[in-house]
Write a protein that holds these residues in place. Structure first.
Motif, mmCIF file in Angstrom:
data_model
loop_
_atom_site.group_PDB
_atom_site.id
_atom_site.type_symbol
_atom_site.label_atom_id
_atom_site.label_comp_id
_atom_site.label_asym_id
_atom_site.label_seq_id
_atom_site.Cartn_x
_atom_site.Cartn_y
_atom_site.Cartn_z
ATOM 1 N N GLY A 18 3.295 17.678 -10.003
ATOM 2 C CA GLY A 18 3.862 17.637 -8.659
ATOM 3 C C GLY A 18 5.205 18.394 -8.429
ATOM 4 O O GLY A 18 6.042 17.722 -7.645
ATOM 5 N N GLY A 19 5.367 19.453 -9.352
ATOM 6 C CA GLY A 19 6.599 20.184 -9.202
ATOM 7 C C GLY A 19 7.555 19.562 -10.327
ATOM 8 O O GLY A 19 8.734 20.024 -10.349
ATOM 9 N N LYS A 20 7.396 18.574 -10.925
ATOM 10 C CA LYS A 20 8.510 17.849 -11.695
ATOM 11 C C LYS A 20 8.056 18.103 -13.234
ATOM 12 O O LYS A 20 6.749 17.863 -13.422
ATOM 13 N N ASP A 21 9.088 18.481 -13.967
ATOM 14 C CA ASP A 21 8.954 18.726 -15.555
ATOM 15 C C ASP A 21 9.413 17.414 -15.982
ATOM 16 O O ASP A 21 10.626 17.186 -15.972
ATOM 17 N N ASP A 22 8.802 17.092 -17.329
ATOM 18 C CA ASP A 22 9.641 15.981 -17.913
ATOM 19 C C ASP A 22 9.069 16.034 -19.414
ATOM 20 O O ASP A 22 8.174 16.732 -19.798
ATOM 21 N N VAL A 23 9.652 14.971 -20.256
ATOM 22 C CA VAL A 23 9.060 15.013 -21.463
ATOM 23 C C VAL A 23 8.589 13.577 -22.292
ATOM 24 O O VAL A 23 9.504 12.566 -21.444
ATOM 25 N N PHE A 24 7.984 13.593 -23.132
ATOM 26 C CA PHE A 24 7.583 11.904 -23.659
ATOM 27 C C PHE A 24 7.742 11.982 -25.196
ATOM 28 O O PHE A 24 7.309 13.117 -25.788
ATOM 29 N N VAL A 25 8.754 11.100 -25.614
ATOM 30 C CA VAL A 25 8.849 11.160 -27.092
ATOM 31 C C VAL A 25 8.031 10.288 -27.854
ATOM 32 O O VAL A 25 7.907 8.830 -27.336
ATOM 33 N N LEU A 26 7.353 10.625 -28.639
ATOM 34 C CA LEU A 26 6.491 9.824 -29.464
ATOM 35 C C LEU A 26 7.066 9.172 -30.872
ATOM 36 O O LEU A 26 7.732 10.107 -31.727
ATOM 37 N N GLU A 27 6.875 8.125 -31.227
ATOM 38 C CA GLU A 27 7.144 7.380 -32.362
ATOM 39 C C GLU A 27 6.265 6.786 -33.065
ATOM 40 O O GLU A 27 5.191 6.554 -32.270
ATOM 41 N N ASP A 28 6.399 6.053 -34.336
ATOM 42 C CA ASP A 28 5.525 5.268 -34.669
ATOM 43 C C ASP A 28 5.004 3.958 -33.955
ATOM 44 O O ASP A 28 5.890 3.643 -33.066
ATOM 45 N N GLU A 29 4.228 3.094 -34.678
ATOM 46 C CA GLU A 29 4.144 1.845 -33.857
ATOM 47 C C GLU A 29 5.108 0.826 -33.715
ATOM 48 O O GLU A 29 4.961 0.109 -33.104
ATOM 49 N N ILE A 87 -0.281 18.636 -19.443
ATOM 50 C CA ILE A 87 0.687 18.654 -20.527
ATOM 51 C C ILE A 87 0.644 20.371 -21.082
ATOM 52 O O ILE A 87 -0.222 21.129 -21.226
ATOM 53 N N THR A 88 2.065 20.570 -21.296
ATOM 54 C CA THR A 88 2.348 21.940 -21.091
ATOM 55 C C THR A 88 2.908 22.372 -22.667
ATOM 56 O O THR A 88 3.219 23.562 -22.771
ATOM 57 N N GLY A 89 3.112 21.407 -23.466
ATOM 58 C CA GLY A 89 3.602 21.828 -25.052
ATOM 59 C C GLY A 89 3.778 20.623 -25.750
ATOM 60 O O GLY A 89 4.051 19.624 -25.163
ATOM 61 N N GLY A 103 0.666 -1.282 -0.089
ATOM 62 C CA GLY A 103 0.042 0.248 0.069
ATOM 63 C C GLY A 103 0.871 1.257 -0.015
ATOM 64 O O GLY A 103 0.609 2.159 -0.575
ATOM 65 N N ALA A 104 1.995 1.243 0.741
ATOM 66 C CA ALA A 104 2.698 2.377 1.027
ATOM 67 C C ALA A 104 3.444 2.498 -0.549
ATOM 68 O O ALA A 104 3.738 3.747 -0.873
ATOM 69 N N GLU A 105 4.041 1.566 -1.254
ATOM 70 C CA GLU A 105 4.377 1.689 -2.537
ATOM 71 C C GLU A 105 3.471 2.272 -3.675
ATOM 72 O O GLU A 105 3.813 2.979 -4.376
ATOM 73 N N GLN A 106 2.392 1.930 -3.408
ATOM 74 C CA GLN A 106 1.330 2.525 -4.406
ATOM 75 C C GLN A 106 1.226 3.942 -4.172
ATOM 76 O O GLN A 106 1.177 4.648 -4.995
ATOM 77 N N LYS A 107 1.147 4.342 -2.886
ATOM 78 C CA LYS A 107 1.059 5.627 -2.618
ATOM 79 C C LYS A 107 2.044 6.470 -2.743
ATOM 80 O O LYS A 107 1.910 7.718 -3.368
ATOM 81 N N SER A 108 3.325 5.879 -3.019
ATOM 82 C CA SER A 108 4.510 6.584 -3.174
ATOM 83 C C SER A 108 4.783 6.719 -4.720
ATOM 84 O O SER A 108 5.716 7.343 -4.994
ATOM 85 N N ALA A 109 3.992 6.063 -5.673
ATOM 86 C CA ALA A 109 4.217 5.936 -7.128
ATOM 87 C C ALA A 109 4.089 7.108 -7.599
ATOM 88 O O ALA A 109 2.879 7.846 -7.285
ATOM 89 N N LYS A 110 4.906 7.883 -8.499
ATOM 90 C CA LYS A 110 4.893 9.235 -8.986
ATOM 91 C C LYS A 110 3.950 8.791 -10.628
ATOM 92 O O LYS A 110 4.263 7.843 -11.308
ATOM 93 N N THR A 111 3.206 9.679 -10.917
ATOM 94 C CA THR A 111 2.649 9.583 -12.254
ATOM 95 C C THR A 111 3.476 9.986 -13.224
ATOM 96 O O THR A 111 4.504 10.483 -13.053
ATOM 97 N N GLN A 112 3.271 9.064 -14.337
ATOM 98 C CA GLN A 112 4.158 9.368 -15.556
ATOM 99 C C GLN A 112 3.074 9.514 -16.882
ATOM 100 O O GLN A 112 1.841 9.036 -16.785
ATOM 101 N N LEU A 113 3.507 10.090 -17.757
ATOM 102 C CA LEU A 113 2.760 10.404 -18.841
ATOM 103 C C LEU A 113 2.921 9.138 -19.798
ATOM 104 O O LEU A 113 3.975 8.640 -20.032
ATOM 105 N N GLN A 114 1.902 8.541 -20.305
ATOM 106 C CA GLN A 114 1.805 7.451 -21.312
ATOM 107 C C GLN A 114 1.076 7.993 -22.597
ATOM 108 O O GLN A 114 -0.140 8.705 -22.498
ATOM 109 N N ALA A 115 1.383 7.337 -23.671
ATOM 110 C CA ALA A 115 0.825 7.768 -24.711
ATOM 111 C C ALA A 115 0.812 6.600 -25.789
ATOM 112 O O ALA A 115 1.609 5.598 -25.852
ATOM 113 N N GLN A 116 -0.449 6.782 -26.839
ATOM 114 C CA GLN A 116 -0.348 5.672 -28.031
ATOM 115 C C GLN A 116 -0.358 6.495 -29.042
ATOM 116 O O GLN A 116 -1.281 7.601 -29.251
#
Length: 299
Positions: A247-258, A152-154, A83-96
């Motif tokens: 949560g104060g964290k900035d990151d990027v997600f790189v999209l490519e084809d299937e 999503i900021t840009g 339960g503690a591990e689930q609470k501490s998990a940080k969200t990430q961006l996922q994409a299709q």
């Protein structure tokens, strides 16, 4: 005359005979010792039978209690840790991300394809060896990995390779009705071009561009992008880089084809154009752009 046997004084008087040498038989307190020939049944003491049952039951209860004490705390600790591990998990961006189905408004440049004066029927699927042409669509679905909201900021295009525009024939798909709303354009003639929100010029409805990037997504609450790569001078391979924060964290997600490769689109400036016209038997037919069958407004 037969001789009579002498009577045995011991048997006549009822006195028991001594047992054979080396054999002793005793029964003491319901315990049988020695060699015994059983006639009937020997019943053990009832008091001793009950005591044996109670002792066995007590041993079972003690063993169960010991097992619970050994396993119970460890399972509780394991559940708490999970339960503690689930609470501490940080969200990430996922994409299709994927290229739009071959349909209204999509087109491709096909090397080596020649179309004669008789024209050709519209293709039912994306042409083999074709390359997506300027103005096609990349469909993207974005969401978070947890219930925590991220913003999503840009987004911008990252050019991987440029080459001369592909030569061939520009094959198009006719539209029987308004094309679906297209949301973003990206100008691949520029380096690191941002995605810009636009209205769909082929639809009667209009969508006012947002003043700035701020699209909130999370698990189960997705955002869908339709991206139009536009280019006039090159055949380009590129990726889409999505910027996001949570949560104060900035990151990027790189999209490519299937297939995990950069997207590839080409300008149509070096390709032979076609037009869409009707015939006596077909509502849609493709002809070379110089054909007299083409409408005056065709390229």
């Amino acid at each position: 005359m037969a001789q009579k046997q002498r009577p045995d004084p011991a048997r006549e008087s009822g006195t028991p005979e001594d047992p054979p040498a080396g054999t002793r038989n005793e029964v003491t307190n319901s315990d049988v010792r020695g060699d015994v020939t059983l006639v009937g049944s020997i019943v053990h003491s009832p008091a001793r039978g009950k005591a044996t049952v109670f002792a066995a039951a007590a041993l079972v209860l003690i063993a169960m209690a010991a097992l619970y004490m050994a396993l119970g705390p460890s399972r509780t600790a394991e559940s708490a840790a999970r339960g503690a591990e689930q609470k501490s998990a940080k969200t990430q961006l996922q994409a299709q991300a994927g290229l739009a189905n071959w349909g209204c408004g999509e087109s491709a440049v096909v090397p080596g394809l020649k179309v004669g004066p008789e024209g050709m029927a519209p293709l039912k699927g994306f042409p083999r060896a074709g390359v997506h042409a300027s103005g096609g669509t990349i469909e993207v679905v974005l969401q978070g990995t947890t219930d925590e909201e991220l913003i999503i900021t840009g987004a911008q295009a990252e050019i991987v390779k440029r080459r001369a525009p592909l030569r061939g024939t520009h094959v198009i798909t006719p539209c029987g009705s308004d094309a679906p709303i297209r949301v973003f354009n990206v100008d691949l003639d520029k380096e690191n071009a941002p995605l810009t929100l636009v209205s769909d010029g082929r639809s009667s409805s209009s969508q006012a561009p947002r003043e700035r990037w701020k699209y909130a997504v999370k698990l189960g609450d997705a955002e869908t992008f339709a991206i139009h790569p536009l280019l006039t001078t090159h055949d380009v391979e590129f990726r889409i880089v999505i910027s996001w924060s949570s949560g104060g964290k900035d990151d990027v997600f790189v999209l490519e084809d299937e297939d995990g490769r950069p997207f590839r689109f080409t300008a149509t400036s070096a390709a032979e154009p076609l037009c869409v016209a009707s015939t006596t038997t077909q509502p849609y037919w493709l002809f070379p752009a110089a054909s007299s069958r083409c409408p005056e407004s065709a390229p």
